[in-house]
Design a protein around this motif. Sequence first.
Motif, PDB file in Angstrom:
ATOM      1  N   VAL A  48       0.869  -1.173   0.000  1.00  0.00           N
ATOM      2  CA  VAL A  48       0.000   0.000   0.000  1.00  0.00           C
ATOM      3  C   VAL A  48       0.907   1.225   0.000  1.00  0.00           C
ATOM      4  O   VAL A  48       1.525   1.545   1.017  1.00  0.00           O
ATOM      5  CB  VAL A  48      -0.943   0.031   1.223  1.00  0.00           C
ATOM      6  CG1 VAL A  48      -1.836   1.264   1.167  1.00  0.00           C
ATOM      7  CG2 VAL A  48      -1.766  -1.240   1.317  1.00  0.00           C
ATOM      8  N   PRO A  49       1.050   1.912  -1.136  1.00  0.00           N
ATOM      9  CA  PRO A  49       1.947   3.063  -1.210  1.00  0.00           C
ATOM     10  C   PRO A  49       1.514   4.201  -0.286  1.00  0.00           C
ATOM     11  O   PRO A  49       0.327   4.504  -0.179  1.00  0.00           O
ATOM     12  CB  PRO A  49       1.863   3.511  -2.669  1.00  0.00           C
ATOM     13  CG  PRO A  49       1.230   2.382  -3.401  1.00  0.00           C
ATOM     14  CD  PRO A  49       0.398   1.637  -2.418  1.00  0.00           C
ATOM     15  N   SER A  50       2.486   4.822   0.361  1.00  0.00           N
ATOM     16  CA  SER A  50       2.190   5.992   1.200  1.00  0.00           C
ATOM     17  C   SER A  50       2.123   7.259   0.358  1.00  0.00           C
ATOM     18  O   SER A  50       1.689   8.305   0.827  1.00  0.00           O
ATOM     19  CB  SER A  50       3.252   6.154   2.289  1.00  0.00           C
ATOM     20  OG  SER A  50       4.528   6.324   1.708  1.00  0.00           O
ATOM     21  N   LYS A  51       2.556   7.167  -0.913  1.00  0.00           N
ATOM     22  CA  LYS A  51       2.412   8.277  -1.852  1.00  0.00           C
ATOM     23  C   LYS A  51       2.329   7.714  -3.266  1.00  0.00           C
ATOM     24  O   LYS A  51       2.820   6.613  -3.537  1.00  0.00           O
ATOM     25  CB  LYS A  51       3.571   9.267  -1.732  1.00  0.00           C
ATOM     26  CG  LYS A  51       4.909   8.715  -2.153  1.00  0.00           C
ATOM     27  CD  LYS A  51       5.971   9.802  -2.074  1.00  0.00           C
ATOM     28  CE  LYS A  51       7.316   9.284  -2.522  1.00  0.00           C
ATOM     29  NZ  LYS A  51       8.330  10.318  -2.525  1.00  0.00           N
ATOM     30  N   SER A  52       1.687   8.450  -4.151  1.00  0.00           N
ATOM     31  CA  SER A  52       1.606   8.043  -5.546  1.00  0.00           C
ATOM     32  C   SER A  52       2.967   8.245  -6.193  1.00  0.00           C
ATOM     33  O   SER A  52       3.546   9.329  -6.112  1.00  0.00           O
ATOM     34  CB  SER A  52       0.554   8.868  -6.290  1.00  0.00           C
ATOM     35  OG  SER A  52      -0.726   8.618  -5.763  1.00  0.00           O
ATOM     36  N   ALA A  53       3.497   7.197  -6.803  1.00  0.00           N
ATOM     37  CA  ALA A  53       4.818   7.248  -7.423  1.00  0.00           C
ATOM     38  C   ALA A  53       5.006   6.019  -8.288  1.00  0.00           C
ATOM     39  O   ALA A  53       4.167   5.114  -8.304  1.00  0.00           O
ATOM     40  CB  ALA A  53       5.907   7.317  -6.347  1.00  0.00           C
ATOM     41  N   LEU A  94       1.940   3.533  -8.992  1.00  0.00           N
ATOM     42  CA  LEU A  94       0.928   3.088  -8.038  1.00  0.00           C
ATOM     43  C   LEU A  94       0.353   4.295  -7.304  1.00  0.00           C
ATOM     44  O   LEU A  94       1.060   5.250  -7.017  1.00  0.00           O
ATOM     45  CB  LEU A  94       1.545   2.109  -7.036  1.00  0.00           C
ATOM     46  CG  LEU A  94       2.258   0.887  -7.637  1.00  0.00           C
ATOM     47  CD1 LEU A  94       2.849   0.025  -6.527  1.00  0.00           C
ATOM     48  CD2 LEU A  94       1.318   0.076  -8.508  1.00  0.00           C
ATOM     49  N   GLU A  95      -0.936   4.209  -6.961  1.00  0.00           N
ATOM     50  CA  GLU A  95      -1.625   5.315  -6.305  1.00  0.00           C
ATOM     51  C   GLU A  95      -1.553   5.189  -4.786  1.00  0.00           C
ATOM     52  O   GLU A  95      -1.682   4.093  -4.232  1.00  0.00           O
ATOM     53  CB  GLU A  95      -3.082   5.355  -6.740  1.00  0.00           C
ATOM     54  CG  GLU A  95      -3.269   5.683  -8.204  1.00  0.00           C
ATOM     55  CD  GLU A  95      -4.743   5.726  -8.584  1.00  0.00           C
ATOM     56  OE1 GLU A  95      -5.563   6.180  -7.761  1.00  0.00           O
ATOM     57  OE2 GLU A  95      -5.054   5.282  -9.699  1.00  0.00           O
ATOM     58  N   GLU A  96      -1.393   6.325  -4.148  1.00  0.00           N
ATOM     59  CA  GLU A  96      -1.336   6.398  -2.681  1.00  0.00           C
ATOM     60  C   GLU A  96      -2.584   5.778  -2.052  1.00  0.00           C
ATOM     61  O   GLU A  96      -3.705   6.016  -2.493  1.00  0.00           O
ATOM     62  CB  GLU A  96      -1.227   7.867  -2.262  1.00  0.00           C
ATOM     63  CG  GLU A  96      -1.290   8.109  -0.783  1.00  0.00           C
ATOM     64  CD  GLU A  96      -1.270   9.585  -0.432  1.00  0.00           C
ATOM     65  OE1 GLU A  96      -1.497   9.914   0.742  1.00  0.00           O
ATOM     66  OE2 GLU A  96      -1.034  10.430  -1.322  1.00  0.00           O
TER      67      GLU A  96
END
Length: 195
Positions: A48-53, A94-96
Amino acid sequence: GSATVSATVGELTATAEVTCNLPTELTIDQTVRVNIDREGRIVYYSFVPSKSAKYMLSSKGDFDTQVFLYDAEFNELSYNDDYEDTNFGLEYVLEEGVTYYYGVRMYSSSEVGEFDITLTERIYVKELKVKDFPNNTYEHGQLYETVDYSGLILDVIWSDGSVTNWYYNAPEEIDGYEVEIDCEETPLTGYIIIY
């Protein structure tokens, strides 16, 4: 968790213990050892990304490996097989706050063994701006596509906020991204494609 499954046919009953492992959560820049201990096994990981990157999951080892990326409903988004030799390397934006799953396995379902995987955050080209355009770009009646671009300079703006320059007379690549300049058949119109 685990469960016991039984099946009865006539007077015969078969019972099996079934173990289900939840996906292991991945952490950025942490190397994890994957153990494919039986033929055809796929090991799942969540992130689960903590920011979109843009993120990259890559493998390192002596086996031909494969990775699949799924969204939260397990719809396949992408896969990779041979990024460097037989190791995989899957890059994806990937989206936050969204849960993603990676399934990793041997390319050949008959192989067993161990290999390492690492999840990293990657910077990517966010924007291109023309910094300097050649002085000889247009003469009366000359179409844009016949122009010599040797003086073209672009500002390459990366996702981390850094800026680098790209020069047309340099190799046609921006840190691994191939650059193609495409023009319309009308004067002074055109666009730049990177991929």
